[in-house]
Design an enzyme around this catalytic site. Structure first.
Site, PDB file in Angstrom:
ATOM      1  N   ARG A  61      -0.785  -8.956  13.064  1.00  0.00           N
ATOM      2  CA  ARG A  61      -1.335  -7.817  12.152  1.00  0.00           C
ATOM      3  C   ARG A  61      -2.025  -8.508  11.131  1.00  0.00           C
ATOM      4  O   ARG A  61      -3.389  -8.044  10.745  1.00  0.00           O
ATOM      5  CB  ARG A  61      -0.152  -7.043  11.577  1.00  0.00           C
ATOM      6  CG  ARG A  61       0.457  -6.249  12.850  1.00  0.00           C
ATOM      7  CD  ARG A  61       1.716  -5.490  12.163  1.00  0.00           C
ATOM      8  NE  ARG A  61       1.654  -4.805  11.112  1.00  0.00           N
ATOM      9  CZ  ARG A  61       2.846  -4.712  10.197  1.00  0.00           C
ATOM     10  NH1 ARG A  61       4.002  -4.909  10.692  1.00  0.00           N
ATOM     11  NH2 ARG A  61       2.585  -4.028   9.151  1.00  0.00           N
TER      12      ARG A  61
ATOM     13  N   ARG B 233     -10.214   0.941   8.262  1.00  0.00           N
ATOM     14  CA  ARG B 233      -9.573  -0.542   8.491  1.00  0.00           C
ATOM     15  C   ARG B 233     -10.630  -1.460   9.176  1.00  0.00           C
ATOM     16  O   ARG B 233     -10.580  -2.392   9.563  1.00  0.00           O
ATOM     17  CB  ARG B 233      -8.361  -0.395   9.592  1.00  0.00           C
ATOM     18  CG  ARG B 233      -7.119  -0.898   8.869  1.00  0.00           C
ATOM     19  CD  ARG B 233      -5.952  -0.512  10.152  1.00  0.00           C
ATOM     20  NE  ARG B 233      -4.837  -1.142   9.771  1.00  0.00           N
ATOM     21  CZ  ARG B 233      -3.895  -0.746   9.158  1.00  0.00           C
ATOM     22  NH1 ARG B 233      -3.784   0.452   8.767  1.00  0.00           N
ATOM     23  NH2 ARG B 233      -2.780  -1.415   8.962  1.00  0.00           N
TER      24      ARG B 233
ATOM     25  N   ARG C 280      11.000  -1.319  11.494  1.00  0.00           N
ATOM     26  CA  ARG C 280       9.720  -1.163  12.332  1.00  0.00           C
ATOM     27  C   ARG C 280       9.590  -2.007  13.394  1.00  0.00           C
ATOM     28  O   ARG C 280       9.691  -3.290  13.136  1.00  0.00           O
ATOM     29  CB  ARG C 280       8.512  -1.049  11.750  1.00  0.00           C
ATOM     30  CG  ARG C 280       8.287   0.323  10.913  1.00  0.00           C
ATOM     31  CD  ARG C 280       7.319   0.481  10.072  1.00  0.00           C
ATOM     32  NE  ARG C 280       6.025  -0.322  10.448  1.00  0.00           N
ATOM     33  CZ  ARG C 280       4.878  -0.311   9.740  1.00  0.00           C
ATOM     34  NH1 ARG C 280       4.586   0.249   8.401  1.00  0.00           N
ATOM     35  NH2 ARG C 280       3.746  -1.029   9.746  1.00  0.00           N
TER      36      ARG C 280
ATOM     37  N   ARG D 230      11.420  -5.236   5.414  1.00  0.00           N
ATOM     38  CA  ARG D 230      11.264  -4.004   4.807  1.00  0.00           C
ATOM     39  C   ARG D 230      12.207  -3.179   5.945  1.00  0.00           C
ATOM     40  O   ARG D 230      12.340  -3.249   7.226  1.00  0.00           O
ATOM     41  CB  ARG D 230       9.873  -3.602   5.235  1.00  0.00           C
ATOM     42  CG  ARG D 230       9.692  -2.122   5.288  1.00  0.00           C
ATOM     43  CD  ARG D 230       8.418  -1.682   5.373  1.00  0.00           C
ATOM     44  NE  ARG D 230       7.525  -2.226   6.352  1.00  0.00           N
ATOM     45  CZ  ARG D 230       6.211  -2.321   6.411  1.00  0.00           C
ATOM     46  NH1 ARG D 230       5.391  -1.654   5.368  1.00  0.00           N
ATOM     47  NH2 ARG D 230       5.712  -2.944   7.143  1.00  0.00           N
TER      48      ARG D 230
ATOM     49  N   LYS E 174       0.750  -1.448  -0.095  1.00  0.00           N
ATOM     50  CA  LYS E 174       0.006  -0.012  -0.112  1.00  0.00           C
ATOM     51  C   LYS E 174       0.995   1.340   0.166  1.00  0.00           C
ATOM     52  O   LYS E 174       0.627   2.226  -0.764  1.00  0.00           O
ATOM     53  CB  LYS E 174      -1.093   0.028   1.154  1.00  0.00           C
ATOM     54  CG  LYS E 174      -1.872  -1.249   1.321  1.00  0.00           C
ATOM     55  CD  LYS E 174      -2.689  -0.973   2.314  1.00  0.00           C
ATOM     56  CE  LYS E 174      -1.971  -1.020   3.956  1.00  0.00           C
ATOM     57  NZ  LYS E 174      -1.464  -2.212   4.290  1.00  0.00           N
TER      58      LYS E 174
HETATM   59  P1  AP5 Z   1       4.834  -1.661   1.859  1.00  0.00           P
HETATM   60  O1  AP5 Z   1       4.522  -0.705   0.733  1.00  0.00           O
HETATM   61  O2  AP5 Z   1       5.418  -1.023   3.167  1.00  0.00           O
HETATM   62  O3  AP5 Z   1       3.527  -2.465   2.312  1.00  0.00           O
HETATM   63  P2  AP5 Z   1       2.029  -1.720   3.260  1.00  0.00           P
HETATM   64  O4  AP5 Z   1       0.930  -2.548   2.603  1.00  0.00           O
HETATM   65  O5  AP5 Z   1       2.275  -0.228   3.172  1.00  0.00           O
HETATM   66  O6  AP5 Z   1       2.382  -2.457   4.722  1.00  0.00           O
HETATM   67  P3  AP5 Z   1       2.355  -1.888   6.150  1.00  0.00           P
HETATM   68  O7  AP5 Z   1       3.046  -2.894   6.979  1.00  0.00           O
HETATM   69  O8  AP5 Z   1       3.020  -0.627   6.194  1.00  0.00           O
HETATM   70  O9  AP5 Z   1       1.000  -1.757   6.303  1.00  0.00           O
HETATM   71  P4  AP5 Z   1       0.114  -1.910   7.467  1.00  0.00           P
HETATM   72  O10 AP5 Z   1      -1.257  -1.633   7.158  1.00  0.00           O
HETATM   73  O11 AP5 Z   1       0.224  -3.212   8.266  1.00  0.00           O
HETATM   74  O12 AP5 Z   1       0.762  -0.818   8.532  1.00  0.00           O
HETATM   75  P5  AP5 Z   1       0.310   0.523   8.786  1.00  0.00           P
HETATM   76  O13 AP5 Z   1       1.638   1.441   8.845  1.00  0.00           O
HETATM   77  O14 AP5 Z   1      -0.896   1.307   7.833  1.00  0.00           O
HETATM   78  O15 AP5 Z   1       5.568  -2.833   1.217  1.00  0.00           O
HETATM   79  C1  AP5 Z   1       6.075  -3.841   2.226  1.00  0.00           C
HETATM   80  C2  AP5 Z   1       7.431  -4.387   2.032  1.00  0.00           C
HETATM   81  O16 AP5 Z   1       7.341  -4.887   0.641  1.00  0.00           O
HETATM   82  C3  AP5 Z   1       8.544  -3.216   1.646  1.00  0.00           C
HETATM   83  O17 AP5 Z   1       9.661  -3.566   2.064  1.00  0.00           O
HETATM   84  C4  AP5 Z   1       8.577  -3.010   0.108  1.00  0.00           C
HETATM   85  O18 AP5 Z   1       9.806  -2.652  -0.436  1.00  0.00           O
HETATM   86  C5  AP5 Z   1       8.284  -4.404  -0.376  1.00  0.00           C
HETATM   87  N1  AP5 Z   1       7.388  -4.399  -1.639  1.00  0.00           N
HETATM   88  C6  AP5 Z   1       6.274  -3.510  -1.978  1.00  0.00           C
HETATM   89  N2  AP5 Z   1       5.904  -3.958  -3.223  1.00  0.00           N
HETATM   90  C7  AP5 Z   1       6.642  -4.765  -3.606  1.00  0.00           C
HETATM   91  C8  AP5 Z   1       6.770  -5.559  -4.791  1.00  0.00           C
HETATM   92  N3  AP5 Z   1       5.828  -5.312  -6.006  1.00  0.00           N
HETATM   93  N4  AP5 Z   1       7.579  -6.408  -5.125  1.00  0.00           N
HETATM   94  C9  AP5 Z   1       8.510  -6.869  -4.007  1.00  0.00           C
HETATM   95  N5  AP5 Z   1       8.578  -6.040  -2.960  1.00  0.00           N
HETATM   96  C10 AP5 Z   1       7.652  -5.181  -2.807  1.00  0.00           C
HETATM   97  O19 AP5 Z   1      -0.255   0.432  10.328  1.00  0.00           O
HETATM   98  C11 AP5 Z   1       0.652   0.265  11.670  1.00  0.00           C
HETATM   99  C12 AP5 Z   1      -0.277   0.194  12.780  1.00  0.00           C
HETATM  100  O20 AP5 Z   1      -1.047   1.358  13.143  1.00  0.00           O
HETATM  101  C13 AP5 Z   1      -1.443  -0.946  12.632  1.00  0.00           C
HETATM  102  O21 AP5 Z   1      -0.969  -2.230  12.990  1.00  0.00           O
HETATM  103  C14 AP5 Z   1      -2.570  -0.337  13.775  1.00  0.00           C
HETATM  104  O22 AP5 Z   1      -1.760  -0.672  15.225  1.00  0.00           O
HETATM  105  C15 AP5 Z   1      -2.092   1.028  13.511  1.00  0.00           C
HETATM  106  N6  AP5 Z   1      -3.168   1.901  12.606  1.00  0.00           N
HETATM  107  C16 AP5 Z   1      -2.818   2.318  11.464  1.00  0.00           C
HETATM  108  N7  AP5 Z   1      -3.999   2.840  10.974  1.00  0.00           N
HETATM  109  C17 AP5 Z   1      -4.936   2.132  11.364  1.00  0.00           C
HETATM  110  C18 AP5 Z   1      -6.489   2.496  11.473  1.00  0.00           C
HETATM  111  N8  AP5 Z   1      -7.176   2.920  10.368  1.00  0.00           N
HETATM  112  N9  AP5 Z   1      -7.297   2.012  12.473  1.00  0.00           N
HETATM  113  C19 AP5 Z   1      -6.892   1.432  13.465  1.00  0.00           C
HETATM  114  N10 AP5 Z   1      -5.390   1.107  13.766  1.00  0.00           N
HETATM  115  C20 AP5 Z   1      -4.612   1.812  12.766  1.00  0.00           C
END
Ligand code: AP5
Length: 215
Positions: free
Chosen positions: A163, A87, A152, A126, A13
């Site tokens: 997660r 979410r 992270r 990552r 994402k």
């Molecule tokens: P990346 O692009 O970083 O993936 P992502 O989908 O953004 O993953 P996140 O882990 O950041 O998502 P998340 O939803 O769990 O965490 P968030 O920060 O939102 O890619 C991942 C890796 O793959 C990277 O190394 C990249 O280089 C690689 N990659 C990408 N595309 C690729 C490809 N095509 N080929 C090969 N490699 C590739 O949330 C964190 C925490 O915050 C949550 O757990 C929760 O506690 C809280 N939180 C956040 N938002 C909310 C909400 N709305 N409600 C409640 N709690 C929330």
């Protein structure tokens, strides 16, 4: 353009959001990034930090408020890409009500689909550059020399698994929700980053056409 990215942890994402936001000159609004920034500034209460560290979600009211404030800023007037929000179905309902109050609607919801084994590998390896926010992967997108890398706290395997379980239990309910609303496009998130970007762009132009068709 008002777009939502839904997908499990590590589905890409953040990676895709950065590319699309630059292309369309709209802000990337990531609740995960906002929460981590608040934590770094010492503005996050201990129970919220604990919820994130254990792979759970933070309360709906908190993230809804963050989104209300961020999307009211001038740079979000022409649109935004929400990465990691909503979410839960209640968050999606709040977003719908917020947009309706502003006289606008969501244009598209993109669901990134990646098999579980790959999700774990992507999240665990990552690394993010603290200075630029750029996302790297130790194998697939190695960071340049001199990058100020961060691993992270929630990217260790046990937390990534939690997660993922949280995603399946709560966030996956958004797929039928947005499918019913005619907004959802499922996009294969496996392949080169540029290939996935092309699929997202195709999904967005499809949504454009659908919008035009309905007048
Ligand atoms: P990346 O692009 O970083 O993936 P992502 O989908 O953004 O993953 P996140 O882990 O950041 O998502 P998340 O939803 O769990 O965490 P968030 O920060 O939102 O890619 C991942 C890796 O793959 C990277 O190394 C990249 O280089 C690689 N990659 C990408 N595309 C690729 C490809 N095509 N080929 C090969 N490699 C590739 O949330 C964190 C925490 O915050 C949550 O757990 C929760 O506690 C809280 N939180 C956040 N938002 C909310 C909400 N709305 N409600 C409640 N709690 C929330």
């Amino acid at each position: 353009m008002r777009v939502v990215f839904v997908g499990p942890p590590g589905s890409g994402k953040g990676t895709q959001a950065k590319v699309l936001c630059e292309r369309f000159s709209i802000p990337q609004v990531s609740t995960g990034d906002m929460l981590r920034a608040a934590k770094a500034e010492g503005r996050l209460p201990a129970d919220i930090i604990q919820a994130m560290a254990s792979g759970g979600l933070v309360p709906d009211e908190l993230v809804v408020k963050l989104i209300e404030q961020r999307t009211a800023e001038p740079d979000a007037k022409a649109g935004f890409l929400l990465d990691g929000f909503p979410r839960t179905v209640p968050q999606a309902e709040s977003l719908g009500a917020m947009l309706a109050a502003q006289g606008s609607v969501l244009d598209a919801v993109i669901a990134l689909e990646v098999p579980e084994k790959l999700l774990l590998e992507r999240a665990i390896h990552r690394r993010t550059d603290k200075r630029t926010g750029q996302i790297y992967h130790l194998q697939y997108k190695p960071p340049p020399p001199g990058a100020d890398l961060e691993h992270r706290h929630d990217d260790h395997e046990d937390v990534v698994r939690k997660r993922l379980a949280t995603y399946l239990a709560l966030t996956a309910n958004l797929l039928p929700y947005y499918e019913k609303a005619g907004l959802l496009t499922r996009v294969n998130g496996v392949g080169e980053v540029s290939e996935v970007t092309d699929r997202c762009l195709a999904a967005l132009s499809l949504e454009d056409k659908r919008g035009a068709h309905h007048g």
